[in-house]
Design an enzyme around this catalytic site. Structure first.
Site, PDB file in Angstrom:
ATOM      1  N   SER A 180       3.222   0.715   8.397  1.00  0.00           N
ATOM      2  CA  SER A 180       3.510  -0.298   7.332  1.00  0.00           C
ATOM      3  C   SER A 180       4.323  -1.443   8.010  1.00  0.00           C
ATOM      4  CB  SER A 180       4.183   0.602   6.323  1.00  0.00           C
ATOM      5  OG  SER A 180       5.610   1.086   6.866  1.00  0.00           O
ATOM      6  N   HIS A 208      -0.001   4.465   2.950  1.00  0.00           N
ATOM      7  CA  HIS A 208      -0.256   3.008   2.881  1.00  0.00           C
ATOM      8  C   HIS A 208      -1.739   2.999   2.594  1.00  0.00           C
ATOM      9  CE1 HIS A 208       3.649   1.130   2.465  1.00  0.00           C
ATOM     10  NE2 HIS A 208       4.221   1.976   3.440  1.00  0.00           N
ATOM     11  N   LYS A 239       2.772   5.080  -4.373  1.00  0.00           N
ATOM     12  CA  LYS A 239       2.331   3.643  -3.969  1.00  0.00           C
ATOM     13  C   LYS A 239       1.058   3.323  -4.882  1.00  0.00           C
ATOM     14  CE  LYS A 239       4.840   3.856   0.407  1.00  0.00           C
ATOM     15  NZ  LYS A 239       4.980   4.791   1.324  1.00  0.00           N
TER      16      LYS A 239
HETATM   17  C1  LIG Z   1       6.130   5.994   1.747  1.00  0.00           C
HETATM   18  C2  LIG Z   1       5.609   6.811   2.880  1.00  0.00           C
HETATM   19  C3  LIG Z   1       6.017   8.219   2.790  1.00  0.00           C
HETATM   20  C4  LIG Z   1       6.889   8.688   1.654  1.00  0.00           C
HETATM   21  O1  LIG Z   1       6.503   8.990   0.508  1.00  0.00           O
HETATM   22  P1  LIG Z   1       7.268   9.383  -0.958  1.00  0.00           P
HETATM   23  O2  LIG Z   1       6.045  10.037  -1.851  1.00  0.00           O
HETATM   24  O3  LIG Z   1       7.915   8.046  -1.315  1.00  0.00           O
HETATM   25  O4  LIG Z   1       7.997  10.324  -0.299  1.00  0.00           O
HETATM   26  C5  LIG Z   1       5.650   8.908   3.745  1.00  0.00           C
HETATM   27  N1  LIG Z   1       4.986   8.725   4.849  1.00  0.00           N
HETATM   28  C6  LIG Z   1       4.598   7.292   4.757  1.00  0.00           C
HETATM   29  C7  LIG Z   1       3.604   6.530   6.175  1.00  0.00           C
HETATM   30  C8  LIG Z   1       4.984   6.238   3.966  1.00  0.00           C
HETATM   31  O5  LIG Z   1       4.591   4.976   3.954  1.00  0.00           O
END
Ligand SMILES: *Cc1c(COP(=O)(O)O)cnc(C)c1O
Length: 392
Positions: A180, A208, A239
């Site tokens: 990311s 992502h 997301k």
């Molecule tokens: C955002 C993200 C997480 C965490 O996800 P949440 O549901 O907000 O805890 C885990 N791994 C990656 C690669 C992320 O981008």
């Protein structure tokens, strides 16, 4: 002041002196491509709201109806009295979407990754993790007893060398589907090839990617043409899939069954609230029935990447809606983001320790909800501000 407060205050002051203290900007409206910050309307280019579903009217309606029908909360973990029909439906719907046997819900993907490795791997096993994997993967791996290998970011030679030197009972390769900070998509096809050669399993964290990467939004596995060969997928509802909260792991029946019996963040934490569950079902339905969102996001991404390069900026990454605009100097990156905010463009600069030293960047994130006018407005603001700061 108590001792602990003195210690922490001096640590906090250090963070401020180093210029890495994070102030939280307060948003005074719902999450949209246009939001209010400090009483001012700004264009939002830093949300993970890739498909614009965070304030979608159908999803809002589904959540409100769910509260009427299923109540506000459950006040229970899943195995006591916290599993409703809708939790099973959401698990089934995710499994269908990703073509896996079964799916298990968590409060977040952070919890999903935290509860995976120690549950399925023992001392005889080995885990091979990309050096840029998400913090939750790093923490999850720390908790497990398996032999630990860290390979260089997307470096297949390094991964191969480490795999070939291991005679572990089970070998698990773990990667973020998308990195990311860089906007790069992991070479999941090459990872699958190596996994076959060395008899390893593949786990991808597709936070992502789920919902918008790949022709049908099934993630980095679909993008690389190997969705069926990815053994374990973890991802988030926080997301693209509506952006509220919740996470999951999709995998074979035996893996998911084992997680339900032994995974600590699942066993010892409250069940997902009904409104979230039903709203996430609606988000998946929208994505399944409306490929326009993915197409629009893709078009916006191509347009923005093309235009920003044309005006003289250097960008990183593949054709992902995360567009890291390389500034290199941390202070310049901050100055640019502040000047852009004056022009009503809300973006965030990233510098050390989040990215390597002298690799500061502004990370733009696109959404299918951005209009062409909004993109044009931001490009011209980037041009004007970049010129006045001598960046371009
Ligand atoms: C955002 C993200 C997480 C965490 O996800 P949440 O549901 O907000 O805890 C885990 N791994 C990656 C690669 C992320 O981008």
């Amino acid at each position: 002041m108590k001792k602990i407060d003195q210690i922490l205050q001096s640590q906090l002051n250090d963070i401020k002196e180093q210029g890495t203290f994070k102030e939280e900007r307060v948003i005074e409206t719902a999450q949209e491509s246009e939001i209010n910050v400090n009483g001012k309307k700004v264009l939002n280019f830093c949300a993970n709201n890739y498909l614009g579903l965070a304030n979608n009217s159908e999803i809002r309606k589904a959540a409100m109806q769910a509260i009427q029908e299923w109540g506000f909360g459950l006040g229970s973990v899943r195995f006591i009295c916290g599993t409703q029909t809708i939790h099973k439906e959401l698990e089934q719907s995710v499994s269908n979407f990703l073509k896996k046997d079964d799916t298990i819900l968590y409060s977040s993907c952070f919890d999903a990754n935290g509860g995976l490795f120690e549950t399925i791997l023992g001392e005889e096993d080995a885990v091979f993790s990309d050096e840029l994997n998400h913090a939750s993967i790093i923490d999850g791996i720390r908790l497990c007893k398996a032999q630990k290998y860290r390979y260089k970011n997307c470096d297949m030679e390094d991964l191969q060398e480490k795999l070939s030197n291991s005679d572990a009972r089970v070998k698990l390769i773990v990667t973020d589907g998308v990195f990311s900070m860089d906007g790069t998509i992991a070479p999941v096809d090459l990872i699958v090839q190596l996994a076959k050669k060395y008899n390893a399993l593949v786990m991808v964290d597709d936070c992502h990617a789920t919902g918008f990467i790949g022709t049908n939004g099934k993630g980095s596995g679909e993008h690389c043409g190997v969705l069926d060969e990815v053994d374990i997928i973890s991802s988030t509802f926080g997301k693209a899939l509506g952006g509220a909260s919740g996470g999951f792991i999709s995998a074979s029946k035996n893996i998911v069954d084992t997680l339900r019996q032994k995974s600590r963040p699942y066993l010892f934490s409250n069940s997902l609230a009904p409104a979230l569950v039903v709203a996430c079902l609606k988000a998946l339905e929208i994505i399944n029935n409306n490929k326009n969102l993915i197409t629009k996001l893709h078009d916006n991404t191509l347009y923005f990447r093309e235009q920003i390069t044309e005006i003289g900026y250097e960008v990183k990454g593949d054709s992902h809606p995360i567009v890291p605009i390389m500034i290199y100097d941390a202070k310049q990156a901050v100055a640019l983001s502040e000047m852009l905010l004056e022009k009503n463009i809300y973006v965030i600069p990233f510098s050390f320790p989040v990215v390597p030293k002298n690799q500061a960047r502004i990370r733009v994130q696109l959404s299918s909800s951005h209009t062409l006018d909004q993109l044009k407005h931001s490009i011209s603001a980037f041009k004007e501000c970049g010129k006045s700061l001598n960046i371009i």
